[in-house]
Design an enzyme around this catalytic site. Structure first.
Site, short mmCIF file in Angstrom:
data_model
loop_
_atom_site.label_atom_id
_atom_site.label_comp_id
_atom_site.label_asym_id
_atom_site.label_seq_id
_atom_site.Cartn_x
_atom_site.Cartn_y
_atom_site.Cartn_z
N GLY B 56 6.75 -6.10 7.14
CA GLY B 56 5.77 -7.10 7.53
C GLY B 56 4.38 -6.69 7.07
N SER B 57 3.51 -7.66 6.86
CA SER B 57 2.12 -7.34 6.55
C SER B 57 1.38 -6.99 7.84
CB SER B 57 1.46 -8.53 5.85
OG SER B 57 2.01 -8.70 4.57
N GLY B 58 0.14 -6.55 7.68
CA GLY B 58 -0.65 -6.19 8.86
C GLY B 58 -0.70 -4.69 9.09
N HIS B 59 -0.05 -3.93 8.20
CA HIS B 59 -0.04 -2.47 8.33
C HIS B 59 -0.81 -1.81 7.19
CE1 HIS B 59 3.00 -3.47 11.16
NE2 HIS B 59 3.86 -3.84 10.25
N LYS B 107 11.70 0.95 6.91
CA LYS B 107 11.39 1.38 8.27
C LYS B 107 12.45 0.81 9.20
CE LYS B 107 7.14 -0.38 8.30
NZ LYS B 107 7.31 -1.14 7.03
N ASP B 112 13.92 -5.45 9.06
CA ASP B 112 13.77 -4.77 7.78
C ASP B 112 15.11 -4.29 7.27
OD1 ASP B 112 10.54 -3.91 7.34
OD2 ASP B 112 11.13 -4.48 9.35
N HIS B 221 3.85 -2.87 15.39
CA HIS B 221 3.96 -4.33 15.32
C HIS B 221 3.17 -5.01 16.43
CE1 HIS B 221 6.99 -5.27 12.16
NE2 HIS B 221 6.99 -3.95 12.16
MG LIG Z 1 8.51 -9.54 13.44
#
Ligand SMILES: [Mg+2]
Ligand SMILES: Nc1ncnc2c1ncn2[C@@H]1O[C@H](COP(=O)(O)OP(=O)(O)O)[C@@H](O)[C@H]1O
Ligand SMILES: Nc1ncnc2c1ncn2[C@@H]1O[C@H](COP(=O)(O)OP(=O)(O)O)[C@@H](O)[C@H]1O
Ligand SMILES: [Mg+2]
Ligand SMILES: [Mg+2]
Ligand SMILES: [Mg+2]
Lengths: 215, 335, 335, 215
Positions: B56-59, B107, B112, B221
């Site tokens: 996911g993005s945001g990391h 991860k 994922d 997350h």
């Molecule tokens: Mg999610």
């Protein structure tokens, strides 16, 4: 009366509608015990399915629709729900085969295949506080109804109402699969978002069947 | 617009951000937009194992910030906090395959793992040799039948750097996978949050915390942690993160480690160094030698304030690979 | 403790953080504690111009994160948001004097200017040749008799890098000062804040903003800006920062620039790249060539969410010096 | 009666006390139109002076005390206020010279030197919304009082009350120097923190004089 392609397409449209209507609710449930994206993911997926319905050719079967949903969800939803729902619809499509009309027993078979697909990929057991907790009672109820001679509408109505009970029953559970499991005991007291979306989708199936029966 | 962020349409956050990344780092990467994936400018490199990671993005800077010489060959950003679908993972895998196979660094999150699995299946159909290493270094989660298993957190950055260096020097897929597994097996992490974060499309805080409360054992997350406690001074917080890390592997006197103090995105550097100071003190008291260090925001949760600590028990090969040149947007030395 | 930060005693924030910095980067720097200053590990370097910068803490990685090969020889961190006193500036100046003189890079704030002035006076008494370059690139402030003059903000980072490279290649004090002045003269910046920050000892937000308000034209000291507006989409925000920057120098079609999108500390990278994307678009429309880029948190205001944009009009020498190797905690390439 | 070393030491102690008592208030004023550190800076400085008072040798003069304050503030306060106050006390020390006792005229001279020092370093004019706006009326009042024959206490009382008025009068001003100038028009409506601390320090001087007169 069996359920045909019209029902299948209507189911998808209604699914897109309810998921969009409940987007915020699903996000909120997921925020509480997950990461707050379930409503967004499902909405993105079903919105992507809608335009593809126009591409269905004349002789398409319910199975074709289920396959279309499967591949679109797999390639647009992401997260845990994407592959799980994707596999569910894929296995359902296989179970539906070439049938142009689905009776109660066929519906029970399709739901069973879908649930088995989710379990195959996600390895969750009933009571783990996942979407399986909506699907398993739904499958059981549909199977029992079909065995009692229910038609497709009857089987879906039984499935939907059992799914709602199953979703509600996830509330006290401590999660053992998915993101909510990281919370341990703190996951108790919240409804599982995937179980909620599963109930919404099964209700949409029943509503589409009712509309098609009424028509 | 209720979310206070430097964004346009919340639904286009990843697309626009990746476009900006591509423009800013055209010397390092190229970006494909349909489906979205970020590829090292000179990929594929014939005979070199390709390394793909994603999530996911945001990391950020994870993972796109680590694409380049000596680290990743491609990164696959999903929607914010949502694992990417198999399509872009497959596309990235094909784009970096130089004939020596491709390593997926994944991860450990259900989404994922499942999406990378599907992509790997599809890639093998295309004749690409794919191996996956699943990182799971987060000691905040019990690794038992009763959870989805430990999450991949800070250790992932170290796996990507070290595996990347191994691939760059020409190691085989088996060898690269082996060292990646070894790094993961020797890394332990734990994090805490002072504040939640806000996912753009959700528009609300990922959890709520009182003025004097913090979350211990958070993941990346924006999900809440295992435990909510009253805020404590920094030294106490560091001790709370280190204790379970140290006893888990365990780390012992005489061990050489890499100490990684990571910011969750919204905490000032000044605080991370205060935490580093205490961590170094504790390790010193225990006779554990800090041979390498990394301090900064490398695996984040949007604007979340907080930090994680990762300890990696080093061996000579890991040190050599850690020190090897790397040239990416977010980690760079030696060239 | 009412302030939600990873700190111990608010009065010891700088001391402890610098201690952590020293421990984490012992290969690059050494730290003197009485009075506090951070010195390049191999200083003084005979025959090389020494470069000292400093200012209030809370802007990390500025300045200590830029101490090392090819950039600063020493950094002098004051209390949070408070210019250092002359003593540590003098000590740092002496510590880095290799006989070729010392350049002070001073951000234009009354306190910084006065304290560096005093230190320079004292250093000349000791026979050290000191020159000062005062950076003042912030177009948010009118440079008139009716203000303290423009503030030194993002451009300072570029001055430090480029002057550092000039000193490293052996330029004389006059030459280093000249290129530093030239960079400052060709740099323009402007910033905005989505949220205020909290100075540890103050324990309250530096200003208050409603849910939908932002401050345009903020500096780096958590002080409010010139104007408060309703939040807008990212593209509009970028346009608001760029317009006054572009017209001020002015930047014109055919110019080659370095585009620096800087985070104020609390904004996720994903947002900075969205801003970069728009900035690149606007410059492209105007025929301005982006020859170099820098995106990240380099000159910050603690945990403030927001960004600043700096444009530097480049000449060939600046490009060469920008590209020259640098090895510091926060900026590193080429070695 | 002239003011001697006892007064000077008492002034410093009282200064440290009022600055500490008003630390938060000065921080708050500075947060509104500056960067929120003025109270912290001044408190750090005067707390650093206190222990050094013990090192004063037997024959120390008021000038020695002023010089001690100057060097300590310069090396501990930082920011704009450190050099400005530092210079003020340094120039005051020079003006005090070797005198062991200060009369009204000497006090007026000392305050004038201090104010001139601030202006020399900071280049602010009256009306720029800085500490100068407290010092200038204070100097004028003390000078007038001394000219009218006031003693040291009288001169300091005149200075203190004029400083308070000056500080209050900064409120409507638009700042043209220091950090508040960055705010432009928005700086109006707030009192300048440096003017406030100046009034506090001059009041402490007058209070110390009153105590010494009463003793
Ligand atoms: Mg999610
Ligand atoms: N192993 C699993 N088996 C079955 N369902 C699962 C499993 N893991 C997660 N889920 C379902 O997925 C839902 C979360 O989906 P979503 O939020 O879209 O993905 P993510 O958790 O990756 O953010 C959960 O509410 C749960 O019902
Ligand atoms: N040029 C100047 N001349 C006189 N006084 C000034 C000048 N600049 C600032 N000041 C005073 O300094 C005060 C601020 O001091 P302080 O907050 O300690 O320093 P900083 O502004 O560096 O944070 C202002 O309130 C003002 O009274
Ligand atoms: Mg989720
Ligand atoms: Mg200050
Ligand atoms: Mg101040």
């Amino acid at each position: 009366m069996g359920l045909d392609i019209t029902w299948a397409v209507d189911w998808v449209r209604r699914s897109a509608q309810v998921v969009s209507d409940h987007r915020i609710e699903l996000i909120t449930l997921d925020r509480e015990i997950g990461d707050g994206d379930h409503g967004e993911n499902m909405d993105r997926g079903f919105q992507a399915v809608l335009p593809k319905l126009d591409d269905l050719h004349a002789g398409s079967t319910p199975g074709d629709v289920l396959k279309l949903v499967a591949t679109t969800l797999i390639s647009t939803v992401g997260g845990a729900a994407g592959p799980l729902y994707g596999t569910a619809y894929l296995k359902a499509a296989v179970a539906a085969g070439d049938s142009v009309s689905l009776d109660g027993e066929a519906i029970a078979g399709i739901l069973t295949a879908a649930r088995d697909g989710i379990v195959l990929r996600g390895k969750a057991e009933p009571g783990d506080k996942t979407m399986v907790d909506a699907w398993t009672p739904a499958v059981d109820a549909a199977t029992a109804a079909a065995a009692d001679g229910a038609d497709a509408l009857g089987a879906l109505e039984a499935a939907a109402s059992a799914a709602w009970e199953g979703a509600a029953a996830t509330e006290p559970l401590v999660a053992r699969k998915g993101r909510a499991s990281y919370l341990g005991e703190r996951s108790a007291g919240h409804r599982d978002p995937g179980a909620e979306s599963s109930a919404l989708l099964l209700q949409a199936a029943a509503d589409a069947a009712a509309a098609s029966a009424g028509a | 617009m209720s979310v206070k962020k430097i964004i346009n349409d919340p639904k286009r956050v990843v697309e626009e951000s990746v476009a900006g990344f591509a423009a800013a780092h055209a010397d390092l990467v190229r970006v494909e937009t349909d489906p979205i994936h970020v590829v090292r400018a000179d990929a594929p490199i014939a005979g070199k194992v390709g390394i793909v990671s994603g999530g996911g993005s945001g990391h950020e800077p994870l993972h796109a910030g680590f694409v380049g010489f000596g680290m990743l060959d491609a990164a696959v950003p999903g929607a914010v906090f949502t694992s990417p679908t198999p399509d872009p993972i497959l596309a990235a895998t094909k784009a970096v395959d130089g004939g020596a196979g491709v390593l997926h660094i994944v991860k450990n999150y259900t989404g994922d793992v499942l999406n990378f699995e599907t992509a790997a299946d599809l890639a093998s159909v295309d004749g690409i040799d794919v191996r996956a290493v699943v990182t799971n270094d987060d000691v905040a989660v019990k690794d038992s039948l009763y959870t989805a298993g430990r999450r991949g957190v800070g250790g992932t950055v170290l796996v990507e750097k070290i595996a990347g260096a191994a691939a760059e020097r020409g190691d085989s897929l088996d060898e690269v996978a082996e060292v990646a597994e070894r790094v993961n097996a020797n890394a332990r992490s734990m994090g805490l949050a002072l504040t939640p974060c806000i996912v753009p499309h959700a528009g609300e805080e990922s959890f709520t915390l009182a003025e004097d409360e913090i979350e211990i054992g958070i993941g990346i997350h924006g999900e809440p942690g295992r435990e909510r406690i009253k805020l404590e001074p920094a030294d106490g917080l560091v001790d709370r993160l280190l204790a379970p890390i140290l006893e888990d592997l365990p780390f012992e006197s005489g061990d050489r480690v890499l100490l990684f103090v990571n910011g969750m995105g919204g905490s000032p550097l000044v605080e991370l160094y205060i935490a580093y100071r205490r961590a170094a003190e504790v390790l010193g008291e225990r006779g554990i030698e800090i041979a390498r260090s990394l301090v900064g925001n490398y695996i984040t949760s949007l604007e979340m304030q907080g930090m994680s600590i990762t300890l990696l028990k080093l061996d000579d090969e890991m040190v050599e690979l850690w020190d090897a040149p790397v040239q990416t947007a977010a980690l760079r030395w030696g060239r």
